[in-house]
Write a protein that holds these residues in place. Structure first.
Motif, PDB file in Angstrom:
ATOM      1  N   MET A   1       0.849  -1.170   0.000  1.00 29.10           N
ATOM      2  CA  MET A   1       0.000   0.000   0.000  1.00 29.10           C
ATOM      3  C   MET A   1       0.901   1.241   0.000  1.00 29.10           C
ATOM      4  O   MET A   1       1.971   1.232   0.589  1.00 29.10           O
ATOM      5  CB  MET A   1      -0.897  -0.023   1.238  1.00 29.10           C
ATOM      6  CG  MET A   1      -2.095   0.870   1.124  1.00 29.10           C
ATOM      7  SD  MET A   1      -3.283   0.712   2.486  1.00 29.10           S
ATOM      8  CE  MET A   1      -3.808  -0.978   2.356  1.00 29.10           C
ATOM      9  N   ARG A   2       0.435   2.258  -0.652  1.00 24.90           N
ATOM     10  CA  ARG A   2       1.222   3.490  -0.739  1.00 24.90           C
ATOM     11  C   ARG A   2       1.154   4.251   0.596  1.00 24.90           C
ATOM     12  O   ARG A   2       0.148   4.188   1.295  1.00 24.90           O
ATOM     13  CB  ARG A   2       0.688   4.372  -1.864  1.00 24.90           C
ATOM     14  CG  ARG A   2       0.803   3.697  -3.231  1.00 24.90           C
ATOM     15  CD  ARG A   2       0.157   4.517  -4.311  1.00 24.90           C
ATOM     16  NE  ARG A   2      -1.275   4.618  -4.065  1.00 24.90           N
ATOM     17  CZ  ARG A   2      -2.142   5.137  -4.914  1.00 24.90           C
ATOM     18  NH1 ARG A   2      -1.746   5.618  -6.070  1.00 24.90           N
ATOM     19  NH2 ARG A   2      -3.413   5.191  -4.626  1.00 24.90           N
ATOM     20  N   PRO A   3       2.218   4.980   0.920  1.00 29.54           N
ATOM     21  CA  PRO A   3       2.218   5.750   2.175  1.00 29.54           C
ATOM     22  C   PRO A   3       1.042   6.728   2.267  1.00 29.54           C
ATOM     23  O   PRO A   3       0.467   6.909   3.344  1.00 29.54           O
ATOM     24  CB  PRO A   3       3.555   6.494   2.142  1.00 29.54           C
ATOM     25  CG  PRO A   3       4.445   5.639   1.289  1.00 29.54           C
ATOM     26  CD  PRO A   3       3.527   5.030   0.250  1.00 29.54           C
ATOM     27  N   SER A   4       0.654   7.328   1.149  1.00 30.26           N
ATOM     28  CA  SER A   4      -0.467   8.272   1.181  1.00 30.26           C
ATOM     29  C   SER A   4      -1.778   7.566   1.542  1.00 30.26           C
ATOM     30  O   SER A   4      -2.641   8.141   2.209  1.00 30.26           O
ATOM     31  CB  SER A   4      -0.607   8.992  -0.158  1.00 30.26           C
ATOM     32  OG  SER A   4      -0.845   8.051  -1.201  1.00 30.26           O
ATOM     33  N   ASP A   5      -1.911   6.319   1.109  1.00 30.89           N
ATOM     34  CA  ASP A   5      -3.111   5.558   1.465  1.00 30.89           C
ATOM     35  C   ASP A   5      -3.095   5.196   2.948  1.00 30.89           C
ATOM     36  O   ASP A   5      -4.113   5.290   3.631  1.00 30.89           O
ATOM     37  CB  ASP A   5      -3.230   4.293   0.613  1.00 30.89           C
ATOM     38  CG  ASP A   5      -3.441   4.605  -0.852  1.00 30.89           C
ATOM     39  OD1 ASP A   5      -4.184   5.558  -1.155  1.00 30.89           O
ATOM     40  OD2 ASP A   5      -2.861   3.904  -1.695  1.00 30.89           O
ATOM     41  N   LEU A   6      -1.941   4.776   3.422  1.00 34.78           N
ATOM     42  CA  LEU A   6      -1.822   4.429   4.843  1.00 34.78           C
ATOM     43  C   LEU A   6      -2.095   5.648   5.724  1.00 34.78           C
ATOM     44  O   LEU A   6      -2.730   5.527   6.774  1.00 34.78           O
ATOM     45  CB  LEU A   6      -0.436   3.860   5.142  1.00 34.78           C
ATOM     46  CG  LEU A   6      -0.179   2.452   4.623  1.00 34.78           C
ATOM     47  CD1 LEU A   6       1.290   2.089   4.799  1.00 34.78           C
ATOM     48  CD2 LEU A   6      -1.073   1.451   5.339  1.00 34.78           C
TER      49      LEU A   6
END
Length: 143
Positions: A1-6
């Protein structure tokens, strides 16, 4: 998962009337399941504990066999509704993981295309360890 999603998941749940957080993971994922939840509540409201299952499905002169079938179908309908939101959450999570895997796979092949004598040439970097194959395997799995 991308950091922005997390990072999105660090936002606090809204507080309810009593001040306690109201957990709603589906909404945090951007899923709009209000209609599904209303349908679920409506069907649960139709459950008749004296008639067993959905009471208004009971015909006059219901036989034992018909009652058993009605109870089973009522239960199946509720289980199916419960599965819809759960499956939508799974789908949204797979999509977020897929996007992250696409990004990681893209990083591996970012410099693979070179222009030689005016012609684009693709030269993928050698995959020298399992970590190089992992993003592609994750893309396949989440797809």
């Amino acid at each position: 998962m991308r950091p922005s999603d997390l990072a999105r998941f660090d936002a606090r749940y809204p507080a309810g009337p009593d001040g306690a957080p109201v957990a709603d993971f589906a909404s945090a994922l951007g899923l709009r399941v209000e209609s599904l939840r209303r349908l679920d509540a409506t069907i649960r409201g139709d459950l008749d504990f004296d008639a067993f299952g959905i009471g208004w499905w009971r015909p006059v002169g219901e036989t034992r066999e018909h009652r058993q079938r009605r109870i089973l179908v009522s239960d199946y309908l509720l289980a199916a509704l419960e599965g819809v939101e759960s499956n939508l959450i799974d789908l949204a999570l797979h999509f977020l993981e897929l996007q992250g895997a696409w990004d990681r796979e893209g990083e591996l092949v970012r410099d693979s295309v070179k222009v030689e004598n005016g012609i684009p040439v693709m030269k993928s970097p050698p995959r020298t360890c399992p970590a190089h194959d992992l993003p592609h395997a994750l893309v396949d799995m989440h797809t």
